[in-house]
Scaffold this motif. Sequence first.
Motif, short mmCIF file in Angstrom:
data_model
loop_
_atom_site.label_atom_id
_atom_site.label_comp_id
_atom_site.label_asym_id
_atom_site.label_seq_id
_atom_site.Cartn_x
_atom_site.Cartn_y
_atom_site.Cartn_z
N SER A 43 -28.41 29.04 -21.87
CA SER A 43 -29.44 28.26 -21.16
C SER A 43 -30.26 27.79 -21.84
O SER A 43 -30.87 26.44 -21.50
CB SER A 43 -30.15 29.48 -20.18
OG SER A 43 -29.32 29.90 -19.29
N GLN A 87 -29.53 27.56 -13.78
CA GLN A 87 -29.31 28.75 -13.47
C GLN A 87 -30.04 29.79 -12.42
O GLN A 87 -29.45 30.49 -11.54
CB GLN A 87 -29.16 29.94 -14.79
CG GLN A 87 -28.64 31.42 -14.75
CD GLN A 87 -28.50 31.90 -15.88
OE1 GLN A 87 -28.90 31.57 -17.08
NE2 GLN A 87 -28.02 33.47 -15.91
N ASP A 172 -25.05 25.65 -15.22
CA ASP A 172 -25.50 26.74 -15.76
C ASP A 172 -25.15 28.08 -14.72
O ASP A 172 -25.93 28.19 -13.84
CB ASP A 172 -26.69 26.88 -16.47
CG ASP A 172 -27.07 28.07 -17.25
OD1 ASP A 172 -26.33 28.75 -17.41
OD2 ASP A 172 -28.35 28.06 -17.68
N GLU A 173 -24.02 28.52 -14.98
CA GLU A 173 -23.71 29.84 -14.05
C GLU A 173 -23.78 29.45 -12.85
O GLU A 173 -24.34 30.08 -11.74
CB GLU A 173 -24.67 31.02 -14.36
CG GLU A 173 -24.22 31.54 -15.78
CD GLU A 173 -24.97 32.96 -16.26
OE1 GLU A 173 -24.84 33.60 -15.12
OE2 GLU A 173 -25.09 33.30 -17.29
MG LIG Z 1 -28.21 31.73 -19.21
#
Ligand SMILES: [Mg+2]
Lengths: 254, 429
Positions: A43, A87, A172-173
């Motif tokens: 991240s 995220q 991100d995720e």
């Molecule tokens: Mg992360």
Amino acid sequence: MLKINNLHVKLEEEDKRILKGVDLEVPAGSVHAIMGPNGSGKSTLSYVLSGRDGYDVTEGGATLDGEDLLDMEPEERAAAGLFLAFQYPVEIPGVGNMTFLRTAVNAQRKARGEEEMSAADFLKFIRAKAKELKIDAEMLKRPVNVGFSGGEKKRNEILQMAMLEPKMCILDETDSGLDVDAMKLVSDGVNALRNEGRAFLVITHYQRLLDHIKPDVVHIMAGGRIVKSGGPELALEVEHNGYADILAEMEVEA
Amino acid sequence: MNTATKQAPAVISADARPVSGAWAQEARTDAAQRLARMGLPTRRDEYWKWTRPDSLIAATPAPAALFDYKGEPPVFHQIDRLKIVFVDGVFDPDASDDLSGEGLEIERLADVATTDIHWAKDLYGVLETRGQSPVARPLAAYNTAMATDGLVIRATGRVSRPVSLIYRHQDTESDAVMHHVIRVDEGAKLTLLENGAAAARFSSVSEVDVADGAEFHHVRAQGRDHERQAITHMFARLGAASVFKSFTMTVNGRLTRNECVIEMRGDDATAHVAGAALGDGADGDFHHDDTVFITHDAVACESRQVFKKVLKNGAKGVFQGKILVKPDAQKTDGYQKSQSLLLDDDASFQAKPELEIYADDVICSHGSTSGAIDEEALFYLRSRGIPDHIATDLLVLAFLADAIDEIEDKEIAAEISDRLDAWLARHRG
Ligand SMILES: [Mg+2]
Ligand SMILES: Nc1ncnc2c1ncn2[C@@H]1O[C@H](COP(=O)(O)OP(=O)(O)OP(=O)(O)O)[C@@H](O)[C@H]1O
């Protein structure tokens, strides 16, 4: 398209080094995935690329289509075509999702010297995109991400991506917190955007997302560096054996 | 300007005023005596701890340059309304509409004061007096004693067009003392708009009696003249199932203190007071004080205070808000929120939220916060390509939104919102 060269990053406020020499190149038309243990710096990398405050780049750099990314303001990076699906998408009480998106779309157009989109065109455009992602009209009227479920927030990120049509997309995720159907929806959304001129950097912990969004290259990040890169089979290996073997292998090499 | 108002308040006496009608003269004398008993506010008074009264009680006001509106149309200009114009605190009949409307009676205070008997007698200085305890408000008593102009307004039906009081400021040294008396009859409805600086120094008292089942809506946009000063008081008494909603927008102004004192006397009444104040010290001093006192003295009444301030470059904000719930005021629902957004380290905000509750079956909440812009939210917006200044404005407007939401008329709310937006655009960076 995206070139990251020996990137070293520490926290501004404290003497903590997080990225310790990241090298990565994502060419146009490709999908790269990054996997890696919690806290390895994934991240942080995506934040530094998109221009968040609080980090010091001590060495190295990053370019987008040859332009120095790290020199630009966050909004300039966005106008240049960079997009980060967060995220943890941020809740913004009092700012309507629709207002937010229209302001963003028109700001980017303006920055690129294009004409602003009319209210009617914008409405048509967002309705079509929202429908594809099964985002209902009511969600568009609500304040940005406020009261959205985890999965709704992630779908809202992809909606923004679809509206802004960036050329370098970092996810991100985006899969975490999504149910099986939503995962399919989001993946379809991403796949629909795949083309020659666009590249994706997909950060994930799970092989499952990569079944839907087929990566060209998979990287493993650990301790603030890319420690191993390979084909899609690398993700399968992580899925089955975890990171222990890979990390042990690296130790041996080092 | 009447010379009497130029006298130092410290020397006012019962016969400082020209003689008018018997009842009015009596009310003025009474107010002067009240003022003499309580004395003028001093910096040592708890109630004036954060706002210095000195310039409000000085013998003459500090001059205030006129604001250059650069041809910008005045606020509310596109709202269909009954316009009544005052210039430096003096009624201007030529610039005003006819003082009449369906379900509406409007008279000049000066005319009413010379009558032998008038319904306004039961309100003039009366609601102000009731509002003097438990906290003394000497400048309101001063106003009752010294007021030189004002209106007496009575709504007898549901008035559809707002009554719009326009306070023009033309004389850089004017010292206006205006006093309005407003009565909204049972089941009637009135919307009052006020805008403009009025004077270099402006003292205003409005006494508002909202009868059973009546509705009173008030939206005020205070003048933008940077050096102007204003001390305003609104005293309201609410009957059963009545509605009182007041919203004030303040941008600029060296000193503003808005006091709102509400007495909820009938069951099931609703009182909402809200404000949005924006100050940029780079233009000159900015000090804004919202002082509110709401007394619940009936069953099942709802009161709500929502005050928002956006301050930068040394601008100062003050909030003093109290909810007093009397022993028999069961089922009271009291809510109070006062928030400041400090756009830099130089801005400051002082708040004293108070609850004093003597009934047991009540819901009361209060919260006061001051903070900076949310950096996470700002980055999120910028990461989508929204430039820093536009993103900041979006967040500031979002911060102000729940105060603006208190304005019931959506057209007027949109007008206020636009004006705030425009101010932000002019004060970037
Ligand atoms: Mg992360
Ligand atoms: N602002 C910060 N203050 C303190 N520590 C930080 C900060 N930002 C990042 N870190 C630390 O840096 C390291 C990397 O964090 P980062 O969020 O980049 O990891 P990640 O790879 O994305 O992890 P995850 O898989 O859990 O999302 C962690 O140890 C984290 O605690």
